[in-house]
Design a protein around this motif. Structure first.
Motif, PDB file in Angstrom:
ATOM      1  N   ALA A  52      -2.498  -7.886   7.066  1.00 39.00           N
ATOM      2  CA  ALA A  52      -3.011  -8.278   8.383  1.00 39.00           C
ATOM      3  C   ALA A  52      -3.874  -7.172   8.990  1.00 39.00           C
ATOM      4  CB  ALA A  52      -1.860  -8.619   9.315  1.00 39.00           C
ATOM      5  N   ASP A  53      -3.414  -5.930   8.900  1.00 41.35           N
ATOM      6  CA  ASP A  53      -4.194  -4.811   9.438  1.00 41.35           C
ATOM      7  C   ASP A  53      -5.490  -4.623   8.647  1.00 41.35           C
ATOM      8  OD1 ASP A  53      -2.445  -4.191  11.536  1.00 41.35           O
ATOM      9  OD2 ASP A  53      -1.236  -2.870  10.255  1.00 41.35           O
ATOM     10  N   GLN A  54      -5.416  -4.798   7.339  1.00 39.89           N
ATOM     11  CA  GLN A  54      -6.619  -4.691   6.509  1.00 39.89           C
ATOM     12  C   GLN A  54      -7.647  -5.730   6.951  1.00 39.89           C
ATOM     13  OE1 GLN A  54      -6.642  -6.182   2.368  1.00 39.89           O
ATOM     14  NE2 GLN A  54      -7.161  -4.065   1.787  1.00 39.89           N
ATOM     15  N   ASP A  55      -7.213  -6.952   7.160  1.00 35.87           N
ATOM     16  CA  ASP A  55      -8.116  -8.002   7.627  1.00 35.87           C
ATOM     17  C   ASP A  55      -8.716  -7.660   8.981  1.00 35.87           C
ATOM     18  OD1 ASP A  55      -7.698  -9.562   5.358  1.00 35.87           O
ATOM     19  OD2 ASP A  55      -6.227 -10.875   6.330  1.00 35.87           O
ATOM     20  N   ALA A  56      -7.885  -7.181   9.891  1.00 34.93           N
ATOM     21  CA  ALA A  56      -8.360  -6.860  11.241  1.00 34.93           C
ATOM     22  C   ALA A  56      -9.392  -5.736  11.214  1.00 34.93           C
ATOM     23  CB  ALA A  56      -7.184  -6.478  12.134  1.00 34.93           C
ATOM     24  N   PHE A  57      -9.095  -4.644  10.528  1.00 34.87           N
ATOM     25  CA  PHE A  57     -10.037  -3.524  10.493  1.00 34.87           C
ATOM     26  C   PHE A  57     -11.289  -3.872   9.695  1.00 34.87           C
ATOM     27  CE2 PHE A  57      -6.254  -0.822  11.538  1.00 34.87           C
ATOM     28  CZ  PHE A  57      -6.756  -0.285  12.715  1.00 34.87           C
ATOM     29  N   SER A  58     -11.133  -4.608   8.607  1.00 34.23           N
ATOM     30  CA  SER A  58     -12.289  -4.993   7.793  1.00 34.23           C
ATOM     31  C   SER A  58     -13.236  -5.903   8.560  1.00 34.23           C
ATOM     32  CB  SER A  58     -11.847  -5.696   6.508  1.00 34.23           C
ATOM     33  OG  SER A  58     -11.130  -4.821   5.681  1.00 34.23           O
ATOM     34  N   SER A  59     -12.688  -6.755   9.400  1.00 38.50           N
ATOM     35  CA  SER A  59     -13.545  -7.662  10.157  1.00 38.50           C
ATOM     36  C   SER A  59     -14.245  -6.950  11.315  1.00 38.50           C
ATOM     37  CB  SER A  59     -12.752  -8.861  10.669  1.00 38.50           C
ATOM     38  OG  SER A  59     -11.790  -8.450  11.601  1.00 38.50           O
ATOM     39  N   LEU A  62     -18.434  -3.364   8.775  1.00 41.59           N
ATOM     40  CA  LEU A  62     -18.862  -3.539   7.375  1.00 41.59           C
ATOM     41  C   LEU A  62     -18.552  -2.302   6.548  1.00 41.59           C
ATOM     42  CD1 LEU A  62     -22.349  -5.195   7.940  1.00 41.59           C
ATOM     43  CD2 LEU A  62     -20.211  -6.316   7.265  1.00 41.59           C
ATOM     44  N   ASN A  63     -18.215  -1.198   7.199  1.00 37.50           N
ATOM     45  CA  ASN A  63     -17.961   0.069   6.519  1.00 37.50           C
ATOM     46  C   ASN A  63     -16.490   0.310   6.237  1.00 37.50           C
ATOM     47  OD1 ASN A  63     -20.788   0.771   6.736  1.00 37.50           O
ATOM     48  ND2 ASN A  63     -20.365   0.952   8.909  1.00 37.50           N
ATOM     49  N   ILE A  64     -15.695  -0.733   6.437  1.00 39.16           N
ATOM     50  CA  ILE A  64     -14.263  -0.715   6.144  1.00 39.16           C
ATOM     51  C   ILE A  64     -13.984  -1.976   5.345  1.00 39.16           C
ATOM     52  CG2 ILE A  64     -11.949  -0.732   7.124  1.00 39.16           C
ATOM     53  CD1 ILE A  64     -13.316   0.405   9.719  1.00 39.16           C
ATOM     54  N   TYR A  65     -13.479  -1.810   4.121  1.00 40.38           N
ATOM     55  CA  TYR A  65     -13.297  -2.973   3.258  1.00 40.38           C
ATOM     56  C   TYR A  65     -12.231  -2.708   2.201  1.00 40.38           C
ATOM     57  CZ  TYR A  65     -16.764  -0.034   0.900  1.00 40.38           C
ATOM     58  OH  TYR A  65     -17.435   1.045   0.366  1.00 40.38           O
ATOM     59  N   PRO A  66     -11.608  -3.785   1.684  1.00 40.31           N
ATOM     60  CA  PRO A  66     -10.569  -3.630   0.664  1.00 40.31           C
ATOM     61  C   PRO A  66     -11.119  -3.015  -0.620  1.00 40.31           C
ATOM     62  CG  PRO A  66     -10.544  -5.842   1.572  1.00 40.31           C
ATOM     63  CD  PRO A  66     -11.790  -5.178   2.075  1.00 40.31           C
ATOM     64  N   VAL A  67     -10.289  -2.232  -1.291  1.00 37.33           N
ATOM     65  CA  VAL A  67     -10.629  -1.746  -2.626  1.00 37.33           C
ATOM     66  C   VAL A  67     -10.828  -2.983  -3.500  1.00 37.33           C
ATOM     67  CG1 VAL A  67      -9.724  -0.480  -4.635  1.00 37.33           C
ATOM     68  CG2 VAL A  67      -9.373   0.420  -2.322  1.00 37.33           C
ATOM     69  N   ASP A  68     -11.820  -2.948  -4.364  1.00 40.63           N
ATOM     70  CA  ASP A  68     -12.216  -4.130  -5.135  1.00 40.63           C
ATOM     71  C   ASP A  68     -11.402  -4.281  -6.429  1.00 40.63           C
ATOM     72  OD1 ASP A  68     -13.690  -6.406  -5.749  1.00 40.63           O
ATOM     73  OD2 ASP A  68     -15.212  -5.262  -6.837  1.00 40.63           O
ATOM     74  N   ASN A  69     -10.103  -4.440  -6.296  1.00 39.22           N
ATOM     75  CA  ASN A  69      -9.241  -4.701  -7.448  1.00 39.22           C
ATOM     76  C   ASN A  69      -7.839  -5.035  -6.931  1.00 39.22           C
ATOM     77  OD1 ASN A  69      -7.941  -2.229  -6.844  1.00 39.22           O
ATOM     78  ND2 ASN A  69      -9.264  -1.095  -8.225  1.00 39.22           N
ATOM     79  N   TRP A  71      -5.451  -3.173  -6.208  1.00 39.20           N
ATOM     80  CA  TRP A  71      -5.022  -2.242  -5.157  1.00 39.20           C
ATOM     81  C   TRP A  71      -5.468  -2.751  -3.785  1.00 39.20           C
ATOM     82  CZ3 TRP A  71      -1.373   0.930  -6.512  1.00 39.20           C
ATOM     83  CH2 TRP A  71      -1.297   1.342  -7.843  1.00 39.20           C
ATOM     84  N   GLY A  72      -6.641  -3.332  -3.725  1.00 34.66           N
ATOM     85  CA  GLY A  72      -7.125  -3.895  -2.471  1.00 34.66           C
ATOM     86  C   GLY A  72      -6.243  -5.020  -1.973  1.00 34.66           C
ATOM     87  N   LYS A  73      -5.719  -5.810  -2.897  1.00 32.39           N
ATOM     88  CA  LYS A  73      -4.829  -6.905  -2.518  1.00 32.39           C
ATOM     89  C   LYS A  73      -3.483  -6.402  -2.031  1.00 32.39           C
ATOM     90  CE  LYS A  73      -7.178 -10.178  -5.380  1.00 32.39           C
ATOM     91  NZ  LYS A  73      -7.303 -10.908  -6.591  1.00 32.39           N
ATOM     92  N   GLN A  74      -3.188  -5.120  -2.302  1.00 34.86           N
ATOM     93  CA  GLN A  74      -1.946  -4.505  -1.828  1.00 34.86           C
ATOM     94  C   GLN A  74      -2.166  -3.748  -0.513  1.00 34.86           C
ATOM     95  OE1 GLN A  74      -0.389  -2.074  -5.004  1.00 34.86           O
ATOM     96  NE2 GLN A  74      -0.375  -3.776  -6.435  1.00 34.86           N
ATOM     97  N   GLY A  75      -3.374  -3.861   0.049  1.00 37.51           N
ATOM     98  CA  GLY A  75      -3.649  -3.249   1.338  1.00 37.51           C
ATOM     99  C   GLY A  75      -4.482  -1.979   1.304  1.00 37.51           C
ATOM    100  N   TRP A  76      -4.788  -1.462   0.131  1.00 43.03           N
ATOM    101  CA  TRP A  76      -5.592  -0.239   0.046  1.00 43.03           C
ATOM    102  C   TRP A  76      -7.018  -0.560   0.475  1.00 43.03           C
ATOM    103  CZ3 TRP A  76      -3.266   4.225  -0.094  1.00 43.03           C
ATOM    104  CH2 TRP A  76      -1.956   4.274  -0.579  1.00 43.03           C
TER     105      TRP A  76
END
Length: 120
Positions: A52-59, A62-69, A71-76
């Motif tokens: 939830a926090d990852q979604d909030a900060f990423s939205s 554009l300079n904050i985004y999940p790791v592309d693998n 690990w990103g799905k685990q919140g990194w």
């Protein structure tokens, strides 16, 4: 915009944080758990957030985004330091710290004016 010095100052302001190497990166840990890393080669930080926090900060940037693998799905989450301001970085680091720190340390932040001022 944010620098490594800013990242380090904010991270070390939280209770019981240590800095340790993590492969080719620098890690910030609480009770041996990593809540943030810094990669000097690309001037990016990676932090551990809830989904939830990852979604909030990423939205919010554009300079904050999940790791592309996986690990990103685990919140990194990646932070491009030169493109975020200190206030946003402070909010993200506090959130990441609280994600991995023991409850008694998280409670210290919530009740201590020192940490409120440092992170705002």
């Amino acid at each position: 915009m944010a620098t490594f010095a800013t990242l380090e100052k904010i991270s070390l302001s939280f209770p019981e944080v240590t800095i340790e190497p993590h492969f080719e990166k620098i890690s910030f840990r609480v009770k041996k758990k990593i809540f943030a890393t810094y990669n000097e080669k690309n001037n990016k930080a990676v932090v551990k957030l809830s989904e939830a926090d990852q979604d909030a900060f990423s939205s919010s940037s554009l300079n904050i985004y999940p790791v592309d693998n996986k690990w990103g799905k685990q919140g990194w989450t990646i932070i491009e330091l030169e493109k975020v301001n200190q206030e946003l970085l402070s909010d993200i680091l506090k959130t990441a710290y609280c994600e991995v720190a023991p409850k008694k340390l998280v409670e210290l932040i919530g009740t201590n004016e020192k940490y409120k001022k440092t992170t705002r």
